[in-house]
Structures are given as structure tokens and as C-alpha cells.
Design a protein around this motif. Sequence first.
Motif, short mmCIF file in Angstrom:
data_model
loop_
_atom_site.label_atom_id
_atom_site.label_comp_id
_atom_site.label_asym_id
_atom_site.label_seq_id
_atom_site.Cartn_x
_atom_site.Cartn_y
_atom_site.Cartn_z
N GLY A 149 15.29 6.08 -5.88
CA GLY A 149 16.72 6.16 -5.64
C GLY A 149 17.27 4.95 -4.91
N GLY A 150 16.45 3.93 -4.72
CA GLY A 150 16.89 2.72 -4.03
C GLY A 150 15.69 1.94 -3.54
N MET A 151 15.96 0.86 -2.85
CA MET A 151 14.86 0.06 -2.31
C MET A 151 14.67 0.39 -0.83
SD MET A 151 15.64 -2.54 -0.05
CE MET A 151 17.04 -3.46 0.56
N THR A 152 13.50 0.03 -0.32
CA THR A 152 13.17 0.21 1.10
C THR A 152 12.49 -1.06 1.59
OG1 THR A 152 10.94 1.08 0.72
CG2 THR A 152 12.76 2.68 0.67
N GLY A 153 12.22 -1.10 2.89
CA GLY A 153 11.46 -2.23 3.42
C GLY A 153 10.08 -2.32 2.80
N ASP A 154 9.48 -1.16 2.50
CA ASP A 154 8.17 -1.16 1.84
C ASP A 154 8.25 -1.78 0.44
OD1 ASP A 154 6.71 -0.01 3.90
OD2 ASP A 154 7.14 2.03 3.24
N VAL A 155 9.32 -1.49 -0.27
CA VAL A 155 9.50 -2.06 -1.61
C VAL A 155 9.60 -3.58 -1.52
CG1 VAL A 155 11.04 -2.20 -3.61
CG2 VAL A 155 10.54 0.02 -2.57
N LEU A 156 10.33 -4.07 -0.52
CA LEU A 156 10.43 -5.51 -0.33
C LEU A 156 9.04 -6.12 -0.08
CD1 LEU A 156 13.61 -5.82 1.93
CD2 LEU A 156 13.43 -6.20 -0.54
N GLY A 157 8.24 -5.45 0.74
CA GLY A 157 6.89 -5.93 1.01
C GLY A 157 6.03 -5.95 -0.24
N ALA A 158 6.15 -4.90 -1.06
CA ALA A 158 5.40 -4.85 -2.31
C ALA A 158 5.82 -5.96 -3.25
CB ALA A 158 5.59 -3.49 -2.97
N MET A 159 7.11 -6.28 -3.27
CA MET A 159 7.60 -7.37 -4.10
C MET A 159 7.00 -8.71 -3.65
SD MET A 159 11.59 -6.20 -4.38
CE MET A 159 12.14 -7.74 -5.14
N VAL A 160 6.91 -8.90 -2.35
CA VAL A 160 6.35 -10.14 -1.81
C VAL A 160 4.90 -10.31 -2.25
CG1 VAL A 160 5.59 -11.29 0.30
CG2 VAL A 160 7.90 -10.35 0.16
N GLU A 161 4.08 -9.28 -2.05
CA GLU A 161 2.66 -9.40 -2.35
C GLU A 161 2.38 -9.47 -3.85
OE1 GLU A 161 0.35 -10.09 -0.34
OE2 GLU A 161 1.51 -9.84 1.50
N SER A 162 3.10 -8.69 -4.64
CA SER A 162 2.86 -8.73 -6.09
C SER A 162 3.29 -10.06 -6.69
CB SER A 162 3.60 -7.57 -6.78
OG SER A 162 4.99 -7.64 -6.55
N SER A 163 4.41 -10.60 -6.21
CA SER A 163 4.87 -11.89 -6.73
C SER A 163 3.97 -13.03 -6.25
CB SER A 163 6.32 -12.16 -6.31
OG SER A 163 6.46 -12.18 -4.90
N ALA A 164 3.47 -12.95 -5.02
CA ALA A 164 2.54 -13.97 -4.53
C ALA A 164 1.27 -13.99 -5.38
CB ALA A 164 2.18 -13.70 -3.07
N THR A 165 0.77 -12.82 -5.72
CA THR A 165 -0.43 -12.72 -6.55
C THR A 165 -0.19 -13.30 -7.93
OG1 THR A 165 -1.04 -10.70 -5.36
CG2 THR A 165 -2.19 -11.15 -7.42
N ALA A 170 0.82 -1.21 0.00
CA ALA A 170 0.00 0.00 0.00
C ALA A 170 0.86 1.26 0.00
CB ALA A 170 -0.92 0.00 1.21
N ASP A 171 1.93 1.26 0.78
CA ASP A 171 2.81 2.43 0.85
C ASP A 171 3.50 2.68 -0.49
OD1 ASP A 171 2.16 2.94 3.47
OD2 ASP A 171 3.89 1.89 4.31
N VAL A 172 3.96 1.62 -1.13
CA VAL A 172 4.62 1.78 -2.43
C VAL A 172 3.64 2.28 -3.47
CG1 VAL A 172 5.71 0.52 -4.34
CG2 VAL A 172 6.47 0.13 -2.00
N ALA A 173 2.41 1.77 -3.43
CA ALA A 173 1.38 2.24 -4.37
C ALA A 173 1.14 3.73 -4.19
CB ALA A 173 0.09 1.46 -4.16
N ASP A 174 1.08 4.19 -2.94
CA ASP A 174 0.90 5.62 -2.69
C ASP A 174 2.10 6.43 -3.16
OD1 ASP A 174 -1.66 5.58 -1.61
OD2 ASP A 174 -0.94 5.17 0.42
#
Length: 269
Positions: A239-255, A86-90
Motif C-alpha cells: 500500500g506504499g513505501m517504507t524506510g525498509d523498502v528504501l533500504g531494499a532498493m539500495v541493496e538490490s540496486s547496488a548488487t 531482510a525485512d522486505v524479504a520477510d
Amino acid sequence: MLGLFEALRFAFGTLSVLPVRVSRWDRPTAGRAMAIAPVVGVVLGALAAGVAAALAWADGGSLLAAVAGIAALAGLTRGLHLDGLADVADGLGSSRPPAAALKIMKASDIGPFGVLVLLLTLFAQIAAVARCFDLGLEKGAFALLLAGAVSRTTLLLGCRDGVPSAREDGLGAMVAGTVRGRHVALIALTTVTVLALGAYGLADSGGNRLPLALGTLVAAVVAIALASLLLTHCVRRFGGMTGDVLGAMVESSATAALLVWTLFAAATP
């Protein structure tokens, strides 16, 4: 051996709600922990599959089983990855400069982009798992196991050397660049192979073993590719990755893994 034990504590302590105390908080331990993140995914996926399968077996219905399975995956992580999505989407939807976008992502509230993406993601995951349970108890349970394992495997992409952190602090900064690229490839290949063999053994007869195994491979490749594209875009955007980006990767790849594997499972008797 002690290093592996500490890495396991770090992995389960940061990626799940299981009662594990993190005894060491340093980059070498973080790197080893991220390297075994797929193990965490297998455990969480198996727990979620057990909850969902129990409801399906008790005639609770495929939809209720799917909701319970997806809810279990979310609950076992305190919704950490969903919050990151959600944070990455925002952040991406704001079209603001990197610093301002990162500030939006760090805010405690969720904006309209985050709500929309979160709802669509959860609906897609539940629909896919429900369809798999319609096809059989084993297929529904395996779908959750697959989603848990493959999605945590993508964490290695975000933590590989050469991927910078967008912030100087936080979990993202701790794990950024801690996993060597060749280790990422080896671990991902091992995880996907084990999952494909599991799907092969899941089949009832020789006629449908290969399609299910192939479906697992394709689902994993698509999921990892999608996570890689998302990571590349976020690194360019923030400019780089964050913990939120990692979370977004998890949920998008799971879907993605769930959607692709569901299509193969539906096409395989």
C-alpha cells in the motif's frame, strides 16, 4: 545556502554513521536531503573503496579486500539498508495481507526469507567486488564507488511525488513524496553521466575507455530499473513505501550494478 547545509546534515545524519547532527527534521529539508543522497553514496563508496584498495595494495588478496569493502559500506550505514532488505524479504515472503506484512517487517527479528536473501546478496556483492580487484586495483575501487553512488540515487525513486507511504510515521513517511519527478530524472542523469566519465578516465588507454564507460551506463540503468520494479511491487503489495523498502532498493540496486559492471570490466582488457 543555509538550506543546503541543513539538507547535507539531514542526508549524512540519516544515511550514514558519520558524526553529523540533524538540525532540522521537516519534510522540505528531507526532500532536499534525498535529492543529494547520491553525494552521500559517493562519499561512502569512496571510503569503502579506500579501505578495500588499501588491503588489496598490501597484498591482502582480492577476497579479503572485497569483504572489507562491503563490510565498510554496511558499517558506514549501521547495516540500515541490509536490515531493510531482510525485512522486505520477510514481508513479501509472508504472503500476508498488507497490514500483517507491515507488522512482520517492523518486528525486530529476521525470518528465514530475510536470512536467505541477505546471505545471497552479500555473497553476490563480495564475489563481484573480488572479481573486480582480480582485474585491477582501480577496477575494484571503482566498483565500490559505483555501487555506493548508484544505489543511493535510487532513493529518489522512492521519495518522488506520487509514491505514497505505507505508514503514517517513520522515516519513510517523512521523505515520501518530497522529491519532484523531474528532479529525480535530472539528478539520476547527472549522477550516471559523472560516473561514466569517471570510468572513461579510469581506463588505461583509448581502446578500453568506451567499453568501461558503456558498462557503467548499462550497470546504472539496470540497477535503477530493478529498484523501480521492486518499488512498484512493494507499493502494490504494502500500500506504499517504507524506510525498509528504501533500504531494499539500495541493496538490490547496488548488487545489480556490481554484477553488471563486473561483466563489462572482465570483458575489457
